[in-house]
Design a protein around this motif. Structure first.
Motif, short mmCIF file in Angstrom:
data_model
loop_
_atom_site.label_atom_id
_atom_site.label_comp_id
_atom_site.label_asym_id
_atom_site.label_seq_id
_atom_site.Cartn_x
_atom_site.Cartn_y
_atom_site.Cartn_z
N SER A 283 0.84 -1.19 0.00
CA SER A 283 0.00 0.00 0.00
C SER A 283 0.88 1.24 0.00
O SER A 283 2.00 1.23 0.53
N LEU A 284 0.36 2.31 -0.61
CA LEU A 284 1.01 3.62 -0.53
C LEU A 284 0.26 4.57 0.40
O LEU A 284 0.66 5.72 0.56
N ASP A 285 -0.82 4.09 1.01
CA ASP A 285 -1.64 4.96 1.85
C ASP A 285 -0.86 5.49 3.05
O ASP A 285 -1.13 6.60 3.53
N ASP A 286 0.08 4.71 3.57
CA ASP A 286 0.85 5.13 4.74
C ASP A 286 2.32 5.38 4.38
O ASP A 286 3.20 5.31 5.23
N THR A 287 2.57 5.68 3.10
CA THR A 287 3.94 5.81 2.61
C THR A 287 4.19 7.20 2.05
O THR A 287 3.37 7.74 1.31
N ASN A 288 5.32 7.78 2.43
CA ASN A 288 5.74 9.04 1.81
C ASN A 288 6.14 8.78 0.36
O ASN A 288 6.86 7.82 0.08
N VAL A 289 5.67 9.61 -0.53
CA VAL A 289 6.01 9.50 -1.95
C VAL A 289 6.80 10.74 -2.35
O VAL A 289 6.29 11.86 -2.26
N VAL A 290 8.04 10.55 -2.75
CA VAL A 290 8.92 11.66 -3.12
C VAL A 290 9.28 11.53 -4.60
O VAL A 290 9.87 10.52 -5.01
N ILE A 291 8.89 12.51 -5.39
CA ILE A 291 9.20 12.54 -6.82
C ILE A 291 10.26 13.60 -7.05
O ILE A 291 10.05 14.78 -6.73
N VAL A 292 11.40 13.20 -7.56
CA VAL A 292 12.54 14.11 -7.73
C VAL A 292 12.85 14.28 -9.21
O VAL A 292 13.28 13.33 -9.87
N LEU A 293 12.59 15.46 -9.74
CA LEU A 293 13.07 15.81 -11.07
C LEU A 293 14.41 16.51 -10.87
O LEU A 293 14.47 17.62 -10.34
N THR A 510 8.97 5.23 2.90
CA THR A 510 9.15 6.23 1.84
C THR A 510 9.54 5.54 0.54
O THR A 510 10.35 4.61 0.53
N ILE A 511 8.96 6.02 -0.56
CA ILE A 511 9.33 5.55 -1.89
C ILE A 511 9.72 6.76 -2.71
O ILE A 511 9.12 7.83 -2.60
N VAL A 512 10.76 6.62 -3.53
CA VAL A 512 11.33 7.74 -4.27
C VAL A 512 11.36 7.42 -5.75
O VAL A 512 11.85 6.35 -6.16
N LEU A 513 10.84 8.34 -6.55
CA LEU A 513 11.03 8.30 -8.01
C LEU A 513 12.02 9.40 -8.35
O LEU A 513 11.78 10.57 -8.07
N PHE A 514 13.14 9.03 -8.95
CA PHE A 514 14.19 9.99 -9.31
C PHE A 514 14.43 9.92 -10.81
O PHE A 514 14.57 8.83 -11.37
N TYR A 515 14.49 11.10 -11.47
CA TYR A 515 14.77 11.10 -12.90
C TYR A 515 15.40 12.43 -13.33
O TYR A 515 15.17 13.48 -12.71
N GLY A 516 16.20 12.36 -14.39
CA GLY A 516 16.72 13.56 -15.02
C GLY A 516 15.78 14.01 -16.11
O GLY A 516 15.13 13.18 -16.76
N ASP A 517 15.69 15.32 -16.32
CA ASP A 517 14.67 15.83 -17.25
C ASP A 517 15.15 15.93 -18.69
O ASP A 517 14.39 15.75 -19.62
#
Length: 668
Positions: A283-293, A510-517
Motif C-alpha cells: 500500500s502507498l496509503d501510509d507511505t511518503n512518496v517523493v518525486i525528484v526531477l 518512503t518511496i522515491v522516483l528519481f529522474y533527469g529531465d
C-alpha cells in the motif's frame, strides 16, 4: 506614403545665390509610391535578419527557403505589420524603425536559444519576459553585453536613418494639403489599417482550417516538421514556424469519442486494474512518496566524443542496479523541464497533444480552475502534498500550475530553509533541496507526497566549480565546460546518496522516483554528430523504496515520464487505480511517446502504422483518457462522459470528499 512627402515651399523670398535650390515637391502619388517601395525593402531586410537568426551557419538551408517561397511569404507578413503600424502611428519611418529593432532583438534571442536549447523562439516565450533575471542567467555576461551593444547600435543607427528620412521627406501637415488629399490620405490610412488588421487577425488564427496564411506557406508542398521545430523554422522561414506555433486547442477529439465509448473504456480498465491488484498486498496509503526531477541529470558516460577520467554518477548507478530503473526519453535536448514534470504528474504524454502545445504549464493548465493529477489523487488518499523548487516561483507559471494541481504548499528560493551554493554556482545546491524534503517529512504527521524540482545543474555551467572533472577529446575548448557539468553531477550523486541513506534509516515508509529531465545544451557539434539517434534524449531514472524486499533489480526499456506513476505502485506492490492500469498497459506495448516518435514495448523506434492492433489499441485508449482530463465536462461531452471518465481516471485535485464517495480507493 505620407512621411515621404516633401513640403510645399510657399515662401516668396528668392534663394541666396550660394544656397542650393529647394527640390521640387513631388505629388502625393509619387510620395506614396516611394513609401510603398521603401516599406517593402524594409520588410525584406527585416525578414533576412530573422532568417539569419534561424539559419545560423547552416546556409545550405537558404536554397530550400528561397526556392520553396517561404522567405517571400515571411516578407509579406512583415510588410503587413509595417502597414498596420503606419496606419496606427501615421509615420512610416517610425513604423519601419520599430519593426527593424524588434527583428534584431528577436533574431539575437533566436540564435541564443538555438545554441543552448536546440529550439527556436516560440510565441509562448513571451511569458519569460516576466523573468529577466532568469533570462540573464542563461547566457554569459560577455555575450549579454555584446547583444545589448548590438541592439543599441542598431537602435541608434535606425534613429539616425529615421531622422535623415524625415528631414529629407518631412511628414506633411494636413493643413498644407488640399481637402481632397487630406480625405485621400485619411481614407488610405483607414483602409490600410482595416485590411492589415484583418490579415493580422488571420495570422493569429494560423492553425484554423482554411487559414489564408497557412495556405500560402503550404503552397510549396512542404510538410510541417513539428517533431523538430528547428528544422520546421528553417524550411518554412521564421515567420512560418512562429505562426505555426500560435495557440491552438490542446488536443484533437478522438474518433468515436462519446459517453458510451468512455463508459466502455472505464469498464475495461476497471477490470484490468482488478486483475492486476488481485495479488498485491502492499500500500502507498501510509507511505511518503517523493518525486525528484533532477535538473539536467544525465549519464555523460553514455555519450561518445569525449572521455571523463572517472564516473561522476557511480553511486546513482549502483542504486539503479538494485531496483527498477532505466532511461527516460526526453521530449527535447537542452530544455523542456516543465513538460517532463507535467507528464510525470498527470500521466499525459505531450506526444498526444497538438504539436503547437509546446508548454502545458504556460498554455493549458492555468486556464483551468483545477487540473487532475497525481497531486489530487494522493491528497484524496490522505497525503499532505508539497512542491519544492529552489528557484523563482514565476518560471513556467509554476505558482499558478501548482495551485491548479492542488499542492497545499510551495517551498521555493525565498522560503527554503537552506540555501547553500557550491563554489561559484549561482543556483541552490541539491543537498539543500534534499535536506528540505527530509525536514518536511519529519514535520508532517500524515504521509507526505513531495514533488521536488532541483536547480543545481541548470546551465550555464561555466566556471561553477573550482575542481572540474578532467575531460579530454571534446575539442573546440569544450573539455572544461563538460568537466564543470560533470563535477555538478558528482555533487548531485553524493547528495542523492546521502538523502537515500537518511531515508533508509528513517522509521517512516518512503518511496522515491528519481529522474533527469533532459541533457544540458552544452555539447558542441562534434559531440552531437557522434551521438545520433536517441543518445541526446535519454536520461537515467529509478524507483527506490526504503522498505525491505521492495527493491528488485529490473531494467526497463526506454520509457516516457508519463508512465512513471504505475512504477511506484509496482515497486510498492500496491493496488493501482484504473487510470494507472491503463498507462501500464500502454507502456508494455508502446514504451515511449514523443511528437513524431514512438518506441515499442522493447524500446525500439517504430512507426505508428507499423504497430500491431494489440499495441495500437491501448495507445488510442490512452489518447481518449488524456482528452478527458482537458475539461471537467470532457470537451463538452456532457455529464455522462465525465461521470464514466471519473470511474477510470478519478477526480480533480481539490475533491477529496468526492473521491471517497465516488471512488473509494480504486480510481485515479
Amino acid at each position: 506614403m505620407s512621411s515621404f512627402v516633401r513640403p510645399d515651399d510657399r515662401t516668396t523670398e528668392e534663394p541666396l545665390d550660394d544656397a542650393p535650390a529647394p527640390p521640387s515637391t513631388p505629388s502625393l502619388a509619387a510620395a506614396l509610391r516611394r513609401g510603398l517601395v521603401g516599406s517593402l525593402v524594409a520588410a525584406m531586410l527585416a525578414t533576412l535578419v530573422l532568417e539569419v537568426g534561424t539559419l545560423g551557419i547552416f546556409m545550405h538551408w537558404v536554397g530550400d527557403l528561397f526556392l520553396g517561397g517561404a522567405f517571400f511569404v515571411d516578407v509579406l507578413v512583415l510588410w503587413v505589420v509595417i502597414g498596420f503600424l503606419w496606419a496606427v502611428l501615421g509615420r512610416l519611418a517610425w513604423s519601419i524603425a520599430l519593426v527593424s529593432v524588434t527583428t534584431v532583438v528577436v533574431a539575437i534571442a533566436n540564435l541564443v536559444k538555438m545554441q543552448y536549447r536546440e529550439e527556436p523562439v516560440y510565441p509562448s516565450d513571451i511569458d519569460f519576459l516576466r523573468e529577466p533575471e532568469f533570462l540573464g542567467s542563461m547566457v554569459s555576461p560577455v555575450l549579454l553585453v555584446a547583444a545589448v551593444l548590438l541592439v543599441v547600435a542598431v537602435l541608434l543607427g535606425v534613429l539616425r536613418l529615421v531622422a535623415r528620412i524625415e528631414r529629407r521627406y518631412p511628414r506633411p501637415r494636413l493643413r498644407t494639403l488640399s481637402r481632397d488629399h487630406v480625405l485621400l490620405l485619411l481614407g488610405l490610412r483607414l483602409g490600410v489599417g482595416v485590411l492589415t488588421g484583418v490579415l493580422l487577425v488571420q495570422a493569429a488564427h494560423f492553425n484554423q482550417p482554411g487559414n489564408m496564411w497557412r495556405g500560402l506557406y503550404e503552397a510549396s508542398g512542404k510538410e510541417w516538421r513539428y517533431w523538430n521545430q528547428k528544422t520546421n523554422y528553417r524550411s518554412h522561414g521564421f515567420g512560418g514556424g512562429f505562426l505555426f506555433n500560435m495557440p491552438v486547442d490542446a488536443m484533437a477529439k478522438p474518433k468515436g469519442y462519446d459517453a458510451e465509448e468512455m463508459a466502455e473504456i472505464a469498464q475495461r480498465y476497471e477490470r484490468v486494474a482488478a486483475q492486476v491488484n488481485a495479488g498485491r498486498t502492499g500500500s502507498l496509503d501510509d507511505t511518503n512518496v517523493v518525486i525528484v526531477l533532477s535538473e539536467s541529470f544525465t549519464d555523460p558516460t553514455d555519450l561518445d566524443g569525449f572521455r571523463l577520467d572517472h564516473d561522476p554518477i557511480a553511486r546513482t548507478r549502483a542504486r539503479m542496479a538494485g531496483t527498477t530503473s532505466g532511461h527516460m526519453l526526453a521530449q527535447m535536448y537542452g530544455g523542456g523541464t516543465a513538460n517532463m514534470e507535467f507528464e510525470t504528474l498527470t500521466g499525459q504524454s505531450l506526444g498526444l497533444f497538438r504539436p503547437q502545445m509546446l508548454s502545458p504549464y504556460q498554455m493549458l493548465v492555468p486556464a483551468h480552475d483545477d487540473y487532475p493529477s497525481a497531486v489530487g489523487w494522493f491528497r484524496g488518499q490522505g497525503h499532505d502534498v508539497i512542491a519544492v523548487h529552489p528557484y523563482q516561483v514565476g518560471m513556467y507559471k509554476r505558482e499558478q500550475v501548482y495551485q491548479r494541481f492542488g499542492f497545499q504548499d510551495f517551498v521555493h528560493d525565498t522560503t527554503l530553509r537552506e540555501t547553500q551554493r557550491i563554489d561559484d554556482n549561482p543556483y541552490i545546491s541539491d543537498r539543500s533541496a534534499f535536506d528540505e524534503v527530509l525536514t518536511q517529512i519529519g514535520e508532517h504527521d500524515k504521509p507526505l507526497m513531495v514533488n521536488l524540482v532541483t536547480m543545481q545543474n541548470h546551465i550555464p555551467v561555466d566556471g561553477n566549480y573550482h575542481d572540474p572533472v578532467r575531460v579530454t577529446g571534446a575539442g573546440d575548448g569544450e573539455d572544461e565546460k563538460i568537466g564543470q557539468y560533470a563535477r555538478g553531477l558528482e555533487h548531485t550523486d553524493e547528495a542523492l546518496d546521502q538523502f537515500l541513506g537518511a531515508l533508509q534509516k528513517s522509521p517512516e515508509k518512503t518511496i522515491v522516483l528519481f529522474y533527469g529531465d533532459h541533457l544540458p545544451g552544452i555539447y558542441n557539434s562534434s559531440v552531437k554528430h557522434a551521438n545520433k539517434g536517441l543518445s541526446l534524449y535519454r536520461t537515467p531514472f529509478f524507483v527506490w523504496s526504503n522498505q525491505p524486499g521492495q527493491n528488485v533489480p529490473r531494467t526497463l526499456p526506454t520509457t516516457s515520464p508519463a508512465f512513471f506513476l504505475p512504477l511506484l505502485y509496482d515497486v510498492a506492490n500496491a493496488p493501482m487505480p484504473p487510470y494507472l492500469a491503463m498507462l501500464e498497459t500502454v507502456r508494455r506495448h508502446v514504451s515511449a511517446i514523443q511528437q513524431g516518435r514512438l518506441l515499442d514495448g522493447s524500446g525500439e523506434q517504430v512507426k505508428e502504422s507499423a504497430l500491431d492492433q494489440q499495441s495500437a489499441k491501448p495507445a488510442r485508449r490512452h489518447a481518449s483518457g488524456a482528452v478527458r482530463l482537458l475539461d471537467r465536462q470532457t470537451l463538452r461531452g456532457g455529464p455522462d462522459v465525465a461521470r464514466s471518465s471519473r470511474r477510470m481516471t478519478g477526480i480533480g485535485p481539490n475533491s477529496a470528499k468526492s473521491a471517497k464517495k465516488l471512488l473509494q480507493s480504486t480510481a485515479w
